[in-house]
Scaffold this active site. Structure first.
Site, PDB file in Angstrom:
ATOM      1  N   GLU A 134      23.121  49.238  45.397  1.00 18.38           N
ATOM      2  CA  GLU A 134      22.706  50.105  46.725  1.00 18.38           C
ATOM      3  C   GLU A 134      21.992  50.807  45.827  1.00 18.38           C
ATOM      4  O   GLU A 134      19.952  51.361  45.765  1.00 18.38           O
ATOM      5  CB  GLU A 134      23.771  50.842  47.644  1.00 18.38           C
ATOM      6  CG  GLU A 134      24.389  51.763  46.477  1.00 18.38           C
ATOM      7  CD  GLU A 134      25.085  52.690  47.622  1.00 18.38           C
ATOM      8  OE1 GLU A 134      24.378  53.255  48.090  1.00 18.38           O
ATOM      9  OE2 GLU A 134      26.473  52.819  48.072  1.00 18.38           O
ATOM     10  N   SER A 189      24.290  60.146  53.653  1.00 13.67           N
ATOM     11  CA  SER A 189      25.921  60.758  54.090  1.00 13.67           C
ATOM     12  C   SER A 189      25.696  61.480  52.920  1.00 13.67           C
ATOM     13  O   SER A 189      26.430  62.030  53.264  1.00 13.67           O
ATOM     14  CB  SER A 189      26.516  58.879  54.860  1.00 13.67           C
ATOM     15  OG  SER A 189      25.698  58.323  55.024  1.00 13.67           O
ATOM     16  N   SER A 192      23.141  61.333  46.182  1.00 13.88           N
ATOM     17  CA  SER A 192      23.607  59.941  44.818  1.00 13.88           C
ATOM     18  C   SER A 192      21.860  60.786  43.374  1.00 13.88           C
ATOM     19  O   SER A 192      21.027  60.827  44.459  1.00 13.88           O
ATOM     20  CB  SER A 192      23.209  59.096  44.772  1.00 13.88           C
ATOM     21  OG  SER A 192      24.797  58.011  44.978  1.00 13.88           O
ATOM     22  N   ARG A 204      23.189  56.693  37.234  1.00 12.95           N
ATOM     23  CA  ARG A 204      23.568  57.647  37.767  1.00 12.95           C
ATOM     24  C   ARG A 204      24.630  58.926  37.592  1.00 12.95           C
ATOM     25  O   ARG A 204      24.985  59.052  36.602  1.00 12.95           O
ATOM     26  CB  ARG A 204      24.417  57.988  38.843  1.00 12.95           C
ATOM     27  CG  ARG A 204      24.970  58.342  40.170  1.00 12.95           C
ATOM     28  CD  ARG A 204      26.125  57.263  41.685  1.00 12.95           C
ATOM     29  NE  ARG A 204      26.366  58.402  42.312  1.00 12.95           N
ATOM     30  CZ  ARG A 204      27.286  59.219  42.450  1.00 12.95           C
ATOM     31  NH1 ARG A 204      27.498  59.577  41.582  1.00 12.95           N
ATOM     32  NH2 ARG A 204      27.199  59.933  43.530  1.00 12.95           N
TER      33      ARG A 204
HETATM   34  P1  ADP Z   1      23.219  56.145  54.575  1.00 12.26           P
HETATM   35  O1  ADP Z   1      22.490  54.962  53.543  1.00 12.26           O
HETATM   36  O2  ADP Z   1      24.459  56.876  53.990  1.00 12.26           O
HETATM   37  O3  ADP Z   1      23.274  56.126  56.061  1.00 12.26           O
HETATM   38  P2  ADP Z   1      20.416  57.450  55.023  1.00 12.26           P
HETATM   39  O4  ADP Z   1      19.616  57.590  53.672  1.00 12.26           O
HETATM   40  O5  ADP Z   1      20.023  56.278  56.020  1.00 12.26           O
HETATM   41  O6  ADP Z   1      22.172  57.026  54.789  1.00 12.26           O
HETATM   42  O7  ADP Z   1      20.287  58.963  55.643  1.00 12.26           O
HETATM   43  C1  ADP Z   1      22.036  59.347  56.277  1.00 12.26           C
HETATM   44  C2  ADP Z   1      21.352  61.188  57.151  1.00 12.26           C
HETATM   45  O8  ADP Z   1      19.978  60.648  57.809  1.00 12.26           O
HETATM   46  C3  ADP Z   1      21.992  61.375  57.928  1.00 12.26           C
HETATM   47  O9  ADP Z   1      23.209  62.132  57.778  1.00 12.26           O
HETATM   48  C4  ADP Z   1      21.749  61.901  58.432  1.00 12.26           C
HETATM   49  O10 ADP Z   1      21.624  63.251  57.782  1.00 12.26           O
HETATM   50  C5  ADP Z   1      19.860  62.192  58.147  1.00 12.26           C
HETATM   51  N1  ADP Z   1      19.683  61.342  59.189  1.00 12.26           N
HETATM   52  C6  ADP Z   1      18.487  61.083  59.610  1.00 12.26           C
HETATM   53  N2  ADP Z   1      17.479  60.644  61.199  1.00 12.26           N
HETATM   54  C7  ADP Z   1      19.215  60.201  61.988  1.00 12.26           C
HETATM   55  C8  ADP Z   1      19.070  59.546  62.726  1.00 12.26           C
HETATM   56  N3  ADP Z   1      18.446  59.437  63.380  1.00 12.26           N
HETATM   57  N4  ADP Z   1      20.571  59.205  62.851  1.00 12.26           N
HETATM   58  C9  ADP Z   1      21.524  59.906  62.065  1.00 12.26           C
HETATM   59  N5  ADP Z   1      20.819  60.395  60.795  1.00 12.26           N
HETATM   60  C10 ADP Z   1      20.051  60.478  60.352  1.00 12.26           C
END
Ligand code: ADP
Length: 366
Positions: A134, A189, A192, A204
């Site tokens: 990733e 979530s 990094s 990283r």
């Molecule tokens: P991951 O790859 O870990 O899912 P993202 O870059 O997609 O990470 O970011 C997830 C974070 O973005 C969530 O923890 C929340 O804070 C925020 N976020 C933005 N839009 C949304 C949405 N529509 N639903 C849930 N979380 C969202």
């Protein structure tokens, strides 16, 4: 591999919270290619490009669509689609119904879900996952969008020129042609932090589990809200100083002058909440705002110390935590500038959380 994979070209990033899907819609097919195009491929293209919502939770971010992008001899549009990771099962069902397996035998995927769902893709759709790292994908994706696309003539990368004003944020375009060395703080979530020394060389250097998922989780617990959009909406209307203890709450208006801490700096996040009286007067909007400010400041201070340790002046913030979140963008801009005495700059990217998926898409022809 230098070899073109058959259409459709997708890049998939199955994250802890959101799945990001990039779809390359080819526009420059030759008449022969169009004639040969299978019905299943046509149906996929039509389904993806004629809708802006998929089921009740899938969204196509039309604002981010990149038009007339060329690669591997084709011109096409890049579409940016997201849905909650909890809905992966529905995606698998859709891919089965649309007969993806009659067209391709490989799906280019990154994020933890590429590992978690590998078996399911194989047994239910009949497609192998090409599992990609990733962070490799995020860095590749950032470089690709910077160098090959730009936001339809706009700048992809910008800083914020009015972090302290209350009006809409003003974006100052940033020329990304020679950004090295720079840092990327990817706030999904979790968080990094990468140090990028050149296009091929990155590491990283840090991270924290206190990320966007923490903001959303705590906000749901404290306010009873159920979605990210709702949490941001509440935070926008709240006042975190009803919840946090500021330097001025402890030292008085003069602040802690000896160490240059002005009164308006947070001394203790949520520090007022031990008092019953303060708890009674804090609204859910205030709690949402304080949660957002707490998480943002913590990330900002970690990023600042990493950048200082590595002697880096530019930090690019990415990840969906910044989606519809000007409060955090302002705070990060201001905090980086303040703590570094103007030597570090916070930069942002229009495509926020999509770079991992873009990086995965690139594997269709590299
Ligand atoms: P991951 O790859 O870990 O899912 P993202 O870059 O997609 O990470 O970011 C997830 C974070 O973005 C969530 O923890 C929340 O804070 C925020 N976020 C933005 N839009 C949304 C949405 N529509 N639903 C849930 N979380 C969202």
């Amino acid at each position: 591999s230098g070899k073109k994979h058959p259409f459709p070209w997708f890049g998939l990033d199955i994250g802890g919270t959101l799945v990001k899907l990039i779809y390359f819609e080819p526009l420059s097919l030759s008449p022969d290619e169009e004639k040969e195009e299978k019905d299943s491929l046509k149906s996929i293209r039509k389904y993806l490009t004629s809708n802006i919502a998929y089921g009740s939770t899938g969204v196509r971010d039309t604002r981010l669509e990149l038009k007339n992008v060329t690669f591997q001899g084709y011109t096409g549009n890049l579409h940016f689609i997201r849905f909650p990771s909890e809905e992966m099962d529905k995606f698998v069902t859709m891919a089965k119904e649309k007969q993806f397996a009659t067209l391709i035998d490989l799906f280019h995927a990154t994020g933890g879900g590429a590992f978690k769902f590998e078996q399911k893709f194989l047994t239910e759709i009949g497609i192998n996952l090409n599992k990609l790292d990733e962070l490799d994908c995020v860095i590749k994706g950032i470089h690709f969008v910077q160098h090959k696309c730009g936001l339809n003539g706009h700048f992809e990368c910008f800083s914020i020129s009015n972090p302290l004003s209350d009006g809409p944020i003003e974006k100052a375009p940033f020329d990304f042609r020679d950004p090295y060395p720079y840092m990327v703080a990817n706030i999904g979530s979790g968080v990094s932090i990468m140090l990028v020394r050149s296009q091929e060389d990155y590491a990283r250097v840090s991270g924290t589990s206190l990320g966007g998922g923490t903001f959303l989780g705590l906000c749901c617990l404290l306010t009873g809200c159920e979605t990210y959009d709702e949490a941001i909406d509440l935070a926008t209307k709240g006042d975190s100083t009803k919840v946090d203890k500021l330097v001025s709450d402890i030292y008085g208006e003069g602040g802690y002058a000896k160490f240059g801490l002005p009164g308006n700096v947070v001394a203790s996040s949520f520090g007022k909440m031990n008092s019953e009286e303060d708890r009674k007067s804090a609204t859910k909007e205030d709690l949402a705002k304080a949660t957002l400010v707490t998480l943002t400041n913590n990330i900002g201070s970690l990023v600042f110390s990493c950048a200082q340790r590595e002697g880096v002046e530019r930090v690019v913030f990415a990840g969906n935590f910044l989606r519809i979140n000007p409060i955090s963008m302002r705070l990060l801009s201001y905090a980086m500038d303040f703590w570094s005495q103007g030597s570090q700059k916070a930069l942002f990217l229009e495509h926020e959380g999509y770079f991992g998926a873009v990086g995965a898409l690139l594997d269709n022809y590299y």
